[in-house]
Design an enzyme around this catalytic site. Structure first.
Site, PDB file in Angstrom:
ATOM      1  CG  ASP A 151      -1.754   1.198   1.380  1.00 17.55           C
ATOM      2  OD1 ASP A 151      -2.336   1.618   0.370  1.00 17.55           O
ATOM      3  OD2 ASP A 151      -1.817   1.750   2.490  1.00 17.55           O
ATOM      4  CG  ASP A 181      -1.599   2.170   6.877  1.00 12.58           C
ATOM      5  OD1 ASP A 181      -2.091   2.049   5.739  1.00 12.58           O
ATOM      6  OD2 ASP A 181      -1.531   3.259   7.475  1.00 12.58           O
ATOM      7  CB  THR A 233      -1.389   6.652   2.411  1.00  4.27           C
ATOM      8  OG1 THR A 233      -1.546   7.287   1.143  1.00  4.27           O
ATOM      9  CG2 THR A 233      -1.423   7.700   3.508  1.00  4.27           C
TER      10      THR A 233
END
Length: 735
Positions: free
Chosen positions: A407, A612, A409
């Site tokens: 991922d 996250d 960000t």
């Protein structure tokens, strides 16, 4: 009255440098490293140095960006998060402690009897009878009862395992008048059980230490009065009162009040979340500012931190592929051993030699331990380095993954924001806009304010004095800057909620705001006397270790790196170009991320997914190994992931990949050590070189060899990555 623990005391202070005494740091190098890493993430702190021998901590900081009071507050919060030692499970039996105590009692009993016989015969010259009906024979049968019971249970289930083999060997030894030899088998087996229980408990304690972020006491509202109660006495429906700086101890919903919540212990993110009535909060987070009244919905072992611990403990009982291989190998060795025993008896016609061969092959303890000890040791070592691995299977798999999906960000980019773009209206310069913003945010310690102050420092801009300064929770700041004795300039710096509160019309800036937000940037408005004069746009910089980690993973066996993000293609392409990631999937919805992982798996790859957030949870669950940043970027993400990098440090991926490969390597070394010594024992027993007593010592020797080889993993530590001051990588600005 609220009694707070003193986590640190100031021993010496000058502007820019403070020396603290932190009692919890004494002789705890792991905590020292954790505190240093977390402090250096705080804006304004330049460098830290700890001394575990005298429990000292020296912090160098920039007084223009952070005050001594806020340095102390940051230190207190970090130490508090990492030093609480209370198990989140109410029933202590579930923490595994009784297994160690029971195994220790059994091992002590067997050792005491065996030691007494050894002393009697070797030192005192007293011959001890070893027949079935002798006292030693009776004690041997008594000590073998638990093993025989377990073997009978397995036989009823139509399973013939190691327990039956060991029980058979013990019975044969006692009938043959070699009760002491049977006791040697029992002693080795008891030692193996104790070692396994101890290593597992050590892993549980280390993991519990990571996850345990609650406190011992809190205050609840009873008939309009705050009453102090113990955490274990909280019930669903209680209204818990939490003030600035206090730790949230329940999962629940805010029924009154508002505050800024530091969710870093849970999400790994440094920015504070504004929460108010009807918002949810979770155990282990902090009230950074404000007062909130929380109705408890989940307490004790029902909070999500405790649920994670349950899952980890359950996974410790699950066997990995290599552990299953060890079990199968041990059973095969025993079958071969019986064949060798019969063969020795037929060829030599010597029951003594045949019995020696039987004893060598009937107790494959070292073979069984060859995989379980390195797996358990590695999980414990990882936990001490703030990496949570939810089971041996994932530890083994992570070193075999050849595809890594990331991922963007919060994963490849950091959690600390930086000022990426300044947009000004006609007639206003960037320096003028930044001067106004810096002047307003001087006393604010929000991450966005720290980014403004950092940029102002780089441009050598000084703040203007102000007479009035107001902070609006979750909105922004207002200040009055005096121009002369009769007039002051009103400056607002904040989000859209703040402009609406003061009836500011955005006008032509709306189009620019939309453009910046499409790029994934956070936008603050700067308003002078009700007129907007510019925008400040923030983004998270690329982690300085991202490029190094990606290269290291490639060297360790990852052949294909994929960026999969929900961000716009332009932003994803910028990041991919900077980090040299060849494959990009932008604007991906959660279901699409999971579908991509499934597709990669169908092509024959072993996929590791690193993310996250809630939008990563499906992909984390689908992947062969899911890795969550922080103790999970969200509750759903951490529960879906198999590994969590608690310190939100991407370098943990390099460490866990290397740890996995070293663990498997040591397990195979243990196989050869155990199997080789067994083969040597059979040959020596069959030729008459090895006696039954020496066969017992051979077991002890190669079992200790396996343990010693596995213990090398306790010294496994992450490799340091050289870091440079300032921003290493930044996303290119798009105008």
């Amino acid at each position: 009255m609220r009694a707070d623990k003193t986590y640190a005391s100031i021993k010496h202070s000058i502007p820019g440098r403070i020396r603290f005494k932190v009692p919890d740091l004494r002789k705890d190098k792991i905590l020292c490293g954790t505190v240093e890493r977390n402090l250096e993430k705080v804006a304004g702190i330049i460098r830290t140095r700890t001394n575990d021998k005298c429990a000292a901590l020296v912090i160098r900081y920039n007084p223009d960006f952070i005050s001594p009071e806020h340095v102390y507050e940051a230190l207190r919060e970090i130490v508090a998060v990492h030093t609480t030692k209370i198990c989140p499970i109410k029933d202590k039996k579930e923490c595994g402690c009784p297994q160690v105590k029971g195994a220790l009692r059994y091992f002590s009993f067997v050792s005491a009897v065996g030691g007494a016989v050894l002393i009697s015969e070797s030192l005192l010259g007293i011959t001890v009878a070893q027949t079935l009906f002798s006292p030693l024979g009776f004690l041997t049968v008594l000590a073998a009862v638990p093993l025989v019971k377990e073997a009978v249970t397995k036989l009823r289930e139509k399973k013939f395992g190691l327990e039956g083999i060991l029980a058979g060997g013990i019975v044969a030894a006692v009938i043959a008048g070699e009760a002491m030899t049977a006791f040697e088998i029992l002693w080795i087996n008891a030692g193996a059980e104790l070692l396994t229980a101890w290593i597992t408990e050590r892993s549980r304690r280390a993991i519990s230490g990571i996850l345990d972020n609650t406190t011992h006491h809190t205050f609840v509202l009873r008939d309009g009065v705050e009453v102090e109660v113990e955490i274990n006495n909280l019930k669903e429906g209680d209204v818990v009162v939490l003030h600035t700086g206090e730790k949230i101890c329940v999962d629940g919903t805010i029924v009154d009040g508002q505050g800024l919540i530091n969710e870093a212990p849970i999400t790994g993110r440094a920015d504070f979340i504004h929460k108010q009535q009807d918002d949810q909060v979770f155990a282990g987070t902090f009230v950074r500012e404000g007062v909130i009244y929380v109705r408890a919905e989940e307490v004790g072992d029902k909070t999500y931190l405790a649920r994670i611990l349950h899952k980890v403990e359950d996974s410790l009982e699950n066997k990995t592929a290599i552990e299953s291989t060890a079990d199968k190998l041990s059973v095969r060795l025993v079958k071969i051993g019986f064949a060798c025993t019969v063969g020795t008896l037929l060829i030599t016609a010597d029951p003594w030699r045949a019995f020696t061969v039987l004893l060598v092959m009937a107790c494959p303890c070292a073979t069984v331990l060859s995989a379980s000890t390195p797996i358990s040791t590695a999980i414990s070592t990882a936990a001490k380095n703030n990496i949570l691995i939810k089971g041996g299977r994932y530890l083994e798999e992570v070193g075999k993954c050849d595809i890594a999906c990331f991922d963007k960000t919060g994963t490849l980019t950091g959690s600390e924001p930086s000022l990426e773009h300044i947009h000004t209206t006609e007639g206003v310069t960037e320096s003028e806009l930044l001067t106004y913003a810096f002047s307003v945010e001087t006393h604010n310690h929000h991450p966005l304010a720290q980014a403004i102050k950092h940029e102002a420092g780089l441009r050598k801009i000084s703040p203007l004095p102000h007479t009035v300064c107001e902070y609006f929770l979750g909105k922004g700041m207002r200040a009055e800057l005096p121009e002369n004795e009769n007039h002051s300039t009103e400056i607002l710096v904040g989000n859209k909620k703040l402009t609406e509160q003061f009836d500011v019309r955005i006008g032509s800036l709306s189009r620019q705001v939309s453009t910046l937000k499409r790029k994934g940037l956070t936008v603050l408005y700067v308003v002078k006397d009700k007129d907007p004069i510019g925008l400040l746009a923030f983004a998270n910089t690329i982690r300085e270790e991202s490029a190094t980690v990606l290269n290291a993973l490639g060297a360790g066996g990852v052949d294909r790196t994929v960026l999969v993000t929900g961000d716009e293609p332009a932003t994803a392409n910028d990041l991919a170009r900077t980090l040299n990631i060849p494959e990009i999937h932008a604007s991906a919805m959660p279901e699409e991320k999971a579908t991509l992982v499934r597709t990669l798996q169908s092509e024959g790859g072993k996929v590791m997914m690193v993310g996250d957030g809630i939008n990563d949870a499906l992909a984390l669950a689908q992947a062969d190994v899911g890795v969550a940043m922080g103790t999970g970027g969200a509750e759903v993400a951490v529960e879906a992931a198999d590994i969590a990098l608690v310190d939100d440090d991407l370098k943990g991926l390099m460490y866990v990949q290397q740890l996995s490969q070293d663990t498997v390597k040591i397990a195979y070394q243990n196989f050869w050590l155990a199997t080789g010594s067994n083969i040597a024992g059979v040959i020596m027993g069959a030729t008459g070189v090895l006696s039954p007593v020496m066969a017992g010592f051979l077991h002890i020797l190669h079992t200790m060899g396996v343990i010693a080889n596995s213990s090398r993993l306790l010294l496994h530590s992450p490799e340091a990555i050289e870091s440079k001051q300032g921003k290493i990588y930044e996303l290119p600005q798009n105008s």
